[in-house]
Scaffold this active site. Sequence first.
Site, PDB file in Angstrom:
ATOM      1  N   ASP A 183     -11.988   6.714   7.526  1.00 32.56           N
ATOM      2  CA  ASP A 183     -11.840   5.870   6.344  1.00 32.56           C
ATOM      3  C   ASP A 183     -12.483   4.515   6.587  1.00 32.56           C
ATOM      4  O   ASP A 183     -11.869   3.471   6.411  1.00 32.56           O
ATOM      5  CB  ASP A 183     -10.360   5.730   5.976  1.00 32.56           C
ATOM      6  N   GLY A 242       0.825  -1.207   0.000  1.00 37.16           N
ATOM      7  CA  GLY A 242       0.000   0.000   0.000  1.00 37.16           C
ATOM      8  C   GLY A 242       0.847   1.240   0.000  1.00 37.16           C
ATOM      9  O   GLY A 242       2.070   1.169  -0.163  1.00 37.16           O
ATOM     10  N   VAL A 246       3.222  -5.000   3.666  1.00 40.13           N
ATOM     11  CA  VAL A 246       2.813  -5.720   4.866  1.00 40.13           C
ATOM     12  C   VAL A 246       3.255  -7.172   4.737  1.00 40.13           C
ATOM     13  O   VAL A 246       3.009  -7.811   3.708  1.00 40.13           O
ATOM     14  CB  VAL A 246       1.287  -5.665   5.078  1.00 40.13           C
ATOM     15  N   LYS A 261       3.939  -4.233   9.201  1.00 43.26           N
ATOM     16  CA  LYS A 261       3.814  -3.186   8.183  1.00 43.26           C
ATOM     17  C   LYS A 261       5.104  -2.377   8.187  1.00 43.26           C
ATOM     18  O   LYS A 261       5.462  -1.793   9.202  1.00 43.26           O
ATOM     19  CB  LYS A 261       2.604  -2.315   8.524  1.00 43.26           C
TER      20      LYS A 261
END
Length: 814
Positions: free
Chosen positions: A603, A488, A493, A507
């Site tokens: 989010d 991402g 990750v 992460k």
Amino acid sequence: MEIDRYRLLLCVVFTMCLMKCALGFEPVDNYLLDCGSTKNTSVGKRVFIAETSDHGFLSNPDQEFVKSADSVRILAPYGSELYTTARIVNTTSNYTFSINQHGRHFVRLYFFPFGLDSGTRNLSSARFSVFAQGFTLLKDFQPYFSPVVKEYSLNVSSDKLVITFVPSGKSFAFLNAIEVVSQPDELIPPTAKTVEVPGNHHSLMTQALETVARVNMGNQTVSPENDTLYRLWNADGPFIKHNSYIRFVSNLSAVNYTQGGPTRDIAPPSVYGTVTKLDTSSNPGLLLNNTWSFNVDPGFSYLVRFHVCDIIERPPSELLLNIYLNSLLVVKDLNLGEQMSNIWGAPYFLDAVTRASGNRLLNVSVGTSITNGNYPESILNGLEIMKISDSKGNLDEDETSRSTKKVWVIAASVGGASLVVVLLGCLFFIISRRNRRKLSQECLSSNGNKDLDESNIFSRSKIGYRFPLIAIQEATDKFSESLVIGVGGFGKVYKGKLFGDTIVAVKRGTPQSRQGLAEFKTEIEMLSQLRHRHLVSLIGYCDECNEMIIIYEYMANGTLKEHLYGSDLPKLSWRQRLEICIGSARGLDYLHTSSSKAIIHRDVKSANILLDENFMAKVADFGLSKDGPGLNQTHVSTAVKGSFGYLDPEYMSRQQLTVKSDVYSFGVVMYEILSGKPVIDPSRGRGMVNLVEWVKECREKGELEKVFDPFLAGKMNMESLKKFLEITDKCLAEEGVDRPTMYDVAHNLEGALALHPEGTEVKTPQMDTISETNHAENGVSSTLFSEASVGDLEGVSMSRVFSEMVKGEKPEMR
Ligand SMILES: *[C@@H]1O[C@H](CO)[C@@H](O)[C@H](O)[C@H]1NC(C)=O
Ligand SMILES: *[C@@H]1O[C@H](CO)[C@@H](O)[C@H](O)[C@H]1NC(C)=O
């Protein structure tokens, strides 16, 4: 004649001994109460009596009973059932137990602040003290979000044991279950050798004890069911200071209880039969200790019991053990053979009393002296650490040092993966301190980073889950590409294994901008303060060598999104979908209401709702900013953040961010759950691109089935569906004020679940086979923190700043 009678007596005594050995210890006093339960609860071989009506145990009839929501699943190492009900104590109250046999008794108190069916109480806001026999067992205690058993040993010399619950201030107390059980006399000796000064500690008889740690070496948990006194022995793995010569050995059949030695009541065969040993045979000449670290409270003395049993088949050799507590010698050259008349497999234990002064850590080390030609080897089979009440009768300290203690509360109490990981955190924190020197050299050679110590962004901070880079490299096989489970904006990750068996999600941030570092820091700070069953929890972080690594609990079933569409994963049943909705609504409610300032996720989307191995939902990617610079009010109102398709229209037009923006996004997620379709999909054609608009249109035309997930057809209770849609409509109200709180959403969803009774659907046969193998091996499909969805429009986060603290706003709980 005299002699004959004597013989007979001996014979009777002997038979009784034999019987006792065969049956195990039979406690004279044996009170097991399941508080607030309407029916008796069997836990293994024991039955906890329902304690709702007055059995004469509790003095104060001002009683209130609560029960957890049916959907709540509680996972405790023992007696999960006991935690689903509780008794609430509003004013000072006494539990009174009549004592039939004087002597030591175990008092075990079970606490878990579960989510309630009816929202009259928030158990996690309970705060109280507990007293018994003039001892303070708990002072201003606040139960933590995981099941806890606090275990005490009290010497009762009167005919009554009174346990007093005192709510702090205007708060209240609660209790899920209680045990008051006789202990064998042999268990706690009247005196024990002291470590700091040569001599003995004499007053054990009159002091109260609290179990701080009870661990089984060999890294095997021993369940209370396998212990004659129903004690839980946690695996020692999380406490070990790692070195590469540690071996776990198990040889249960070798344990040979002998006359005069410890009995099964001292420790069961599953404790004496497993061992953590130091084996340097591959490198003879190397002298090392095995060390375990435990948290303790300074100012208290501790009774430490070492269990040793030589169960390892080896060439006849002398095993000479040196045992240390915090670098003070407890015993030198302990010769087990000599102690146990050379009986192989005979258990042995040793007690010592040590004082924790100024130091929050108790290091237990076992080493050996090299003996003629034998390679160094040391063993330990079990360890118990019991806190001794101080001169004022306290077992709990006051307020001031509580913050660090919280971690310990869970650590001391139970096993279970999530607990283990917290312990791991503590442990690695310790290691990281020690290894700082060594690591900094590694960084120097690899990165040219000179100021390692300065690079610790949390230096001197209270946050204790700092892992050394080396541990994370080990866990992820040096960040092996094959372990990548998600990619991402932040970085990659990885799926990692800490300590060989605890699976975690790692992460790793890409080399940072200033902004990245600030976000990294706020996420960790926020995450360490937020703990809830329905929020993905932080295990630790690493900031060595300019790394920005966050370690989360691993969610075996990946994101909700991939279970809804776009993958081959088996479909979720209506019940599962409702349970996932309820769980995530609870998690969001916690974010909105748990601290004095509301935290807005910003989010909420199906890709940010993760599922654990039991398909329990946890909200992820929350947590930033606590009055952080650059995240002030103006900033909030100028930049629109969040994911396209989920955005609150009010927020978009007015740039007014409130907790109700999350409620709107959650409504969108509910449509996703119902339809099994992406929120935005340009390929769907006119009028159908935006799921929310499409569903609205279909409903107006009475063609709702067009947007249903076809998988659900005929498998939903219609009343339940109706209720679900009602809630969704409210969440999606144009004006924030018209939307319900997340608390109401969760509560109403529980109503929808109740309308869909168990068994109304056929369980998909594949359901049970969704497992580690499916996901773990094929890592990419089980993206965790699936920001990998950058390709899809609706997955695009407009910013990585997902959530925001809004000053002074706290929604009301009803
Ligand atoms: C008790 O120990 C035995 C042997 O180690 C094991 O097979 C069994 O599962 C254990 N029982 C419980 C309840 O843990
Ligand atoms: C083992 O630990 C003790 C206490 O910290 C220390 O004094 C001793 O030197 C250690 N032994 C070895 C071989 O490292």
